[in-house]
Structures are given as structure tokens and as C-alpha cells.
Design a protein around this motif. Structure first.
Motif, PDB file in Angstrom:
ATOM      1  N   ARG A 217      20.160  -0.497  79.202  1.00 14.67           N
ATOM      2  CA  ARG A 217      21.562  -0.474  79.638  1.00 14.67           C
ATOM      3  C   ARG A 217      22.135   0.895  79.305  1.00 14.67           C
ATOM      4  O   ARG A 217      21.989   1.356  78.179  1.00 14.67           O
ATOM      5  CB  ARG A 217      22.386  -1.548  78.909  1.00 14.67           C
ATOM      6  CG  ARG A 217      21.937  -2.948  79.229  1.00 14.67           C
ATOM      7  CD  ARG A 217      22.792  -3.995  78.517  1.00 14.67           C
ATOM      8  NE  ARG A 217      22.203  -5.310  78.719  1.00 14.67           N
ATOM      9  CZ  ARG A 217      22.680  -6.431  78.222  1.00 14.67           C
ATOM     10  NH1 ARG A 217      23.786  -6.415  77.489  1.00 14.67           N
ATOM     11  NH2 ARG A 217      22.080  -7.579  78.449  1.00 14.67           N
ATOM     12  N   HIS A 304      24.051 -19.560  75.989  1.00 16.48           N
ATOM     13  CA  HIS A 304      24.856 -19.665  77.206  1.00 16.48           C
ATOM     14  C   HIS A 304      24.417 -20.851  78.053  1.00 16.48           C
ATOM     15  O   HIS A 304      23.228 -21.000  78.315  1.00 16.48           O
ATOM     16  CB  HIS A 304      24.715 -18.388  78.054  1.00 16.48           C
ATOM     17  CG  HIS A 304      24.924 -17.122  77.279  1.00 16.48           C
ATOM     18  ND1 HIS A 304      24.015 -16.084  77.262  1.00 16.48           N
ATOM     19  CD2 HIS A 304      25.937 -16.747  76.462  1.00 16.48           C
ATOM     20  CE1 HIS A 304      24.472 -15.115  76.479  1.00 16.48           C
ATOM     21  NE2 HIS A 304      25.620 -15.496  75.980  1.00 16.48           N
ATOM     22  N   ARG A 352      18.704  -5.901  66.983  1.00 17.26           N
ATOM     23  CA  ARG A 352      19.830  -6.381  66.159  1.00 17.26           C
ATOM     24  C   ARG A 352      19.334  -7.285  65.041  1.00 17.26           C
ATOM     25  O   ARG A 352      19.879  -7.284  63.946  1.00 17.26           O
ATOM     26  CB  ARG A 352      20.842  -7.130  67.022  1.00 17.26           C
ATOM     27  CG  ARG A 352      21.750  -6.178  67.728  1.00 17.26           C
ATOM     28  CD  ARG A 352      22.940  -6.847  68.356  1.00 17.26           C
ATOM     29  NE  ARG A 352      23.489  -5.934  69.348  1.00 17.26           N
ATOM     30  CZ  ARG A 352      24.478  -6.217  70.157  1.00 17.26           C
ATOM     31  NH1 ARG A 352      25.052  -7.409  70.100  1.00 17.26           N
ATOM     32  NH2 ARG A 352      24.915  -5.329  71.018  1.00 17.26           N
TER      33      ARG A 352
HETATM   34  P1  ATP Z   1      27.584  -7.093  73.487  1.00 15.92           P
HETATM   35  O1  ATP Z   1      28.811  -7.951  73.751  1.00 15.92           O
HETATM   36  O2  ATP Z   1      27.375  -6.775  72.035  1.00 15.92           O
HETATM   37  O3  ATP Z   1      27.496  -5.912  74.386  1.00 15.92           O
HETATM   38  P2  ATP Z   1      26.229  -8.738  75.325  1.00 15.92           P
HETATM   39  O4  ATP Z   1      27.110  -9.939  75.296  1.00 15.92           O
HETATM   40  O5  ATP Z   1      26.334  -7.774  76.427  1.00 15.92           O
HETATM   41  O6  ATP Z   1      26.343  -7.965  73.914  1.00 15.92           O
HETATM   42  P3  ATP Z   1      23.929 -10.182  76.131  1.00 15.92           P
HETATM   43  O7  ATP Z   1      23.952  -9.636  77.494  1.00 15.92           O
HETATM   44  O8  ATP Z   1      24.360 -11.580  75.884  1.00 15.92           O
HETATM   45  O9  ATP Z   1      24.743  -9.199  75.164  1.00 15.92           O
HETATM   46  O10 ATP Z   1      22.482  -9.919  75.511  1.00 15.92           O
HETATM   47  C1  ATP Z   1      21.885 -10.803  74.587  1.00 15.92           C
HETATM   48  C2  ATP Z   1      21.526 -10.111  73.295  1.00 15.92           C
HETATM   49  O11 ATP Z   1      20.867  -8.874  73.528  1.00 15.92           O
HETATM   50  C3  ATP Z   1      22.724  -9.760  72.436  1.00 15.92           C
HETATM   51  O12 ATP Z   1      23.130 -10.867  71.653  1.00 15.92           O
HETATM   52  C4  ATP Z   1      22.200  -8.628  71.594  1.00 15.92           C
HETATM   53  O13 ATP Z   1      21.522  -9.134  70.445  1.00 15.92           O
HETATM   54  C5  ATP Z   1      21.191  -7.953  72.501  1.00 15.92           C
HETATM   55  N1  ATP Z   1      21.766  -6.731  73.080  1.00 15.92           N
HETATM   56  C6  ATP Z   1      22.561  -6.631  74.163  1.00 15.92           C
HETATM   57  N2  ATP Z   1      22.872  -5.357  74.419  1.00 15.92           N
HETATM   58  C7  ATP Z   1      22.236  -4.611  73.468  1.00 15.92           C
HETATM   59  C8  ATP Z   1      22.159  -3.210  73.202  1.00 15.92           C
HETATM   60  N3  ATP Z   1      22.751  -2.333  73.969  1.00 15.92           N
HETATM   61  N4  ATP Z   1      21.417  -2.808  72.147  1.00 15.92           N
HETATM   62  C9  ATP Z   1      20.776  -3.701  71.358  1.00 15.92           C
HETATM   63  N5  ATP Z   1      20.808  -5.034  71.575  1.00 15.92           N
HETATM   64  C10 ATP Z   1      21.528  -5.484  72.608  1.00 15.92           C
END
Ligand code: ATP
Length: 482
Positions: A217, A304, A352
């Protein structure tokens, strides 16, 4: 809080010093929000991944694991909604036509300011970004008189959204190239394989498909070490259920996942649920399992309830029927028949989780010795089950046949668990080094070993030392790490 932030800086330095995590391409001054795992870190990460994989696939007889490719057909991301909705703010300068990411523009301006003024501006920006306040961001740029580096003017368009997916081209450059994306989540690789796995694995509802792997991302706010990265790893499981039963399974996974996090050594009081109030359009329930990181409570894992949205979207875009025939009988004694399954997702970031374990394990200890002087150590109290190295084998001296006995023990133990052999430096120094890298047990071979076949075993967390027969070492460690 200031202390905790300092403590966080110490954790980051410690990770580098002891081979856990390095900045990516450090030799070339690094690449922002991208990290490499070193010799210790890669093993800890693997141990965490293995624990997750085992708990999902081996311990649940209705969950199977797959390994889908990072590259997928571009229409997958259209169907999933990522092409249209997965974005962050950007702004254009009307005089130079140069486009900026809003955070980059403001951060560059902050570098020209006095430290405290700059920090206040960053805090304000983070607030607006978290609320998706595009008008507020534009106002922040104009009211601070932030200029384009080329035109030197403040003539800006409105702030618009910028897609977070990285794209690249597939096929040779000379040919007509097609744009494809680096997956921003692993989940879609599971949805598009739903039918393949269900049919070939003869899976019956309810069942799950698990997967671990890299996701990418182009994150706009990426300032908290491995908490938010541009390349990271996810461990996701999609659980397919009969429509109407999703609430029950949502509750099941909510409990089960928190228990699993506790089982790898995270104290219950450091975890909490955070229910989403504003739900994504496809979800009928969602929550985060949050952990108290050194910089506050933040999402570690998401649970979710995604309804039948994803499978229905792929059915619509692929024009192929994605359904399940359920021949179990309902209350009226008739088969449930054909339906699109509902999905409950569990999604945890491996990086994480790694940060969670490291921040819990890192401890600075001080105590008074018998002679009244102070002693101290830095110790990583990583639970033995997931520690990268389980046992350090240390001959007291590099002579008198002690290394030979030590190597014999190493050969006996290394097929069963990860060992570390070290014969350099004074024993006290070697113990401290093992504390710092988080090795839970050390065994020292000394002259008494030659007489009575006993060794000293030292426990990292208590620093207690006892003598045991050398023949008991392997068994004892296996018990402690099981
Ligand atoms: P956040 O709100 O912190 O951006 P998200 O809600 O976008 O996270 P999800 O799309 O639900 O995250 O992704 C599931 C999991 O992937 C998260 O709970 C997190 O542990 C991990 N994750 C998401 N984005 C990142 C990132 N940029 N770097 C590291 N881990 C990530």
C-alpha cells in the motif's frame, strides 16, 4: 508519554543493533516505510507465521491454507472496489501543473520551520487525514502559505483522493503493456479461489481458507516504524458460512482470535476490542482487536463480517456462477440448496504482531548487587515458544576439551530446535548478549562437566542458574518450548 516515545526509539535502535530489523536499502540512505528483517528478525517472524498457520490449518479441520500469487487479473481490483475507493488525498498546482501528495507537500514545508511549529503542523495534518477532511487539508496548505517548489505560487486545486495501490506493467515493454496492481490485501486471492478450493477440497459449509503473504500500500502517513509500512505481510482467513449464521461466527472468531493472541504471550489487559461504528458498505459488523503499542492503542487485527459482497462482486464481474449447493437439511427438512456464502474475515498484520511482541519483550532492568553496586541489563523476554533462538551453548573456555563436549550437545539439539554456539568472550558478557537477543536458555560447559557430566543451565527471565545432567538438556528445552 514522552518517555514512552523515547522507549520506542530505544526499541527501534535495539532491533537494528541485534539483527532484528534494518531500514531497507540503508546503504543508499534508505527507502521510506520499507524494512528488512535481519537474521534474528526473520526467524522470529517465521515463528509467528508458523504459529498462526498451525492454529488456523492444523488445529481447525475445516480450514485449509493456500498461497495465491501477488499479481492478479486487473479486474479483480475493479470488482473488489479497490480501483475506485482505495485512496488518499493529493493536490495540483495550477501554475506548474505539478501534482503533490498532500502529506509530502506539508512535510517538505515543515522542514523549513522551527521544530515545535513544524510538529504542531504535522499533528494538525494527521488529524485532518484521519477524518478525510479534504477541504480542511486545502485550508491548511493555503493558510500556511505553502508554495509549489517549481512555480513558487500558492495557486492550488482542491484536494482530491489518490489511489493507494502500486501499479506496474506486465508483458514486454515493446508489446502493448497491461497495467496490473501489487495486491493491497491477500483476501482477494482467497475469494477468487473459493470455487477451486471448495470443489477440489470437497469442503462443506462452514469452512475457511487461510493465507499469509505480502501486501503493498502506498501509505500516506508512514511514520511509526513497522506499524505502517508500504510493503508488509498479512495473515488472513476467510470463513465461509451459511447466510444468517454470520453473527454467530463473527462472535466465535472475535473470541478465538483474542485467545490466540493471548496464547502467544500477549497479556489480556494489553488487548481490547474496538467496534466500528461507521461500517464499510459491504460489512454488517466489524471490529479491531487493538493492542497498547508504545505510542497508544492501535489496531493489530481486524475481524470483519463481509456479507456476500466479495463473492457476489466476483460473480458479477467474471460472469461465472459462484455459489454453493448445501444439502444439509433446514428446519422444514428440505436441503438449504444453492446460495452465495457469507464471509467472516480475520486479518492480522504479521509485522504489527512482530512489533507487539518486541515492544512487550524489550525491558531495561536495574538491580543492586550484594556488594551494593548497581547492575543492569537490556533483556528481550520473548516467550520461549516463539523466540528465534531457544538455546545458547557456551563452553566456559576455548580449550581443555570443553568445545568438543559443547559441539556434541549442539549436534544432539540442533535437529530439534534453534541453537546458538559461542565460545568467544567472558561468560558474563555472553549471557548479556543472549539476554539482549532474547535467547531464553543458556547452557555452560565447564571443567565439572568433564567430571560428572553436568552443565549449568541459566534461565533468561530470572537469571537463575542450576546444574543438570547434560543428558537432560534436550528434554528440558523441548518441554519449555512446547
Ligand atoms: P489501518 O486502519 O491501521 O490503516 P486497515 O484498517 O487499513 O489498518 P486492514 O485493511 O483491515 O487494515 O488490514 C488488516 C491488517 O493488516 C491490519 O489490522 C494491520 O495489522 C495490517 N496492516 C494494514 N495496513 C498495514 C500497513 N501499512 N503496514 C503494516 N500492517 C498493515
Amino acid at each position: 508519554m514522552a518517555n514512552e516515545i523515547n522507549h520506542f526509539q530505544e526499541i527501534i535502535s535495539h532491533c537494528k543493533e541485534y539483527g532484528y530489523i534494518f531500514q531497507s536499502s540503508e546503504l543508499y540512505d534508505g527507502l521510506s516505510a520499507v524494512y528488512d528483517y535481519g537474521q534474528m528478525g526473520a526467524q522470529l517472524k517465521k515463528n509467528l507465521r508458523d504459529e498462526w498457520w498451525k492454529s488456523m490449518t492444523q488445529l481447525h479441520d475445516n480450514i485449509v491454507g493456500i498461497d495465491a500469487a501477488i499479481f492478479m487479473h486487473p479486474t479483480v481490483w475493479k470488482a473488489s472496489g479497490h480501483v475506485d475507493n482505495f485512496s488518499d488525498p493529493m493536490i495540483d498546482n495550477k501554475d506548474s501543473n505539478k501534482r503533490y501528495r498532500v502529506d509530502h507537500l506539508i512535510e517538505a514545508h515543515v522542514e523549513t520551520l522551527e521544530k515545535s511549529v513544524g510538529e504542531a503542523l504535522i499533528a494538525e495534518m494527521d488529524q485532518l487525514l484521519s477524518k478525510d477532511d479534504l477541504a480542511g487539508l486545502k485550508n491548511l496548505i493555503t493558510s500556511n502559505n505553502i508554495k509549489c517548489s517549481i512555480s513558487k505560487t500558492c495557486n492550488w486545486t482542491d484536494v482530491r483522493q489518490f489511489n493507494l495501490m502500486f501499479s506496474t506493467q506486465i508483458g514486454s515493454v515493446a508489446e502493448e503493456a497491461d497495467t496490473i496492481y501489487l495486491r493491497p490485501e491477500t483476501a482477494q486471492g482467497i475469494f477468487v479461489n473459493f470455487l477451486n478450493v471448495q470443489k477440489t477440497g470437497r469442503m462443506k459449509m462452514p469452512f475457511g481458507i487461510a493465507q499469509t503473504g505480502k501486501a503493498f500500500r502506498n501509505e500516506i502517513v508512514a511514520r511509526q516504524f513497522i506499524f505502517r509500512m508500504r510493503e508488509f505481510e498479512q495473515m488472513e482467513m476467510q470463513f465461509f458460512v451459511r447466510p444468517g449464521t454470520q453473527k454467530e461466527w463473527y462472535n466465535y472468531w472475535k473470541e478465538t482470535r483474542k485467545k490466540w493472541l493471548e496464547s502467544i504471550g500477549i497479556p489480556a489487559e494489553k488487548l481490547r476490542y474496538h467496534d466500528h461504528i461507521k461500517l464499510a458498505h459491504y460489512a454488517d459488523a466489524a471490529l479491531d482487536i487493538e493492542f497498547e503499542f508504545p505510542f497508544g492503542w492501535k489496531e493489530l487485527e481486524g475481524i470483519h463480517s463481509r456479507t456476500d459482497y466479495d463473492l457476489s462482486q466476483h460473480q458479477q464481474y467474471s460472469k461465472k456462477k459462484i455459489q454453493y449447493y448445501d444439502n444439509d437439511l433446514n428446519e422444514e427438512g428440505k436441503p438449504y440448496g444453492n446460495y452465495t456464502p457469507f464471509v467472516v474475515e480475520t486479518s492480522v498484520g504479521l509485522d504489527r504482531l512482530f512489533l507487539t511482541v518486541i515492544s512487550l519483550s524489550y525491558q531495561e532492568e536495574k538491580w543492586k548487587k550484594e556488594d551494593g553496586t548497581e547492575d543492569s541489563r537490556v533483556v528481550m523476554k520473548i516467550p520461549p515458544k516463539i523466540a528465534p533462538t531457544k538455546l545458547a551453548i557456551l563452553p566456559l573456555l576455548k580449550k581443555d576439551g570443553l568445545p568438543e563436549i559443547a559441539r556434541e550437545l549442539l549436534n544432539e539439539c540442533k535437529p530439534h530446535f534453534h541453537c546458538f554456539y559461542e565460545e568467544k568472550d567472558a561468560i558474563g558478557k555472553r549471557y548479556r548478549r543472549m539476554d539482549a537477543i532474547g535467547t531464553p536458555f543458556c547452557v555452560t560447559i565447564d571443567h565439572q562437566t568433564k567430571e560428572d557430566n553436568t552443565v549449568t543451565i541459566r534461565f533468561r527471565d530470572t537469571m537463575e542458574q542450576i546444574r543438570i545432567p547434560i543428558t537432560e538438556v534436550k528434554k528440558l528445552i523441548l518441554e519449555k518450548i512446547s
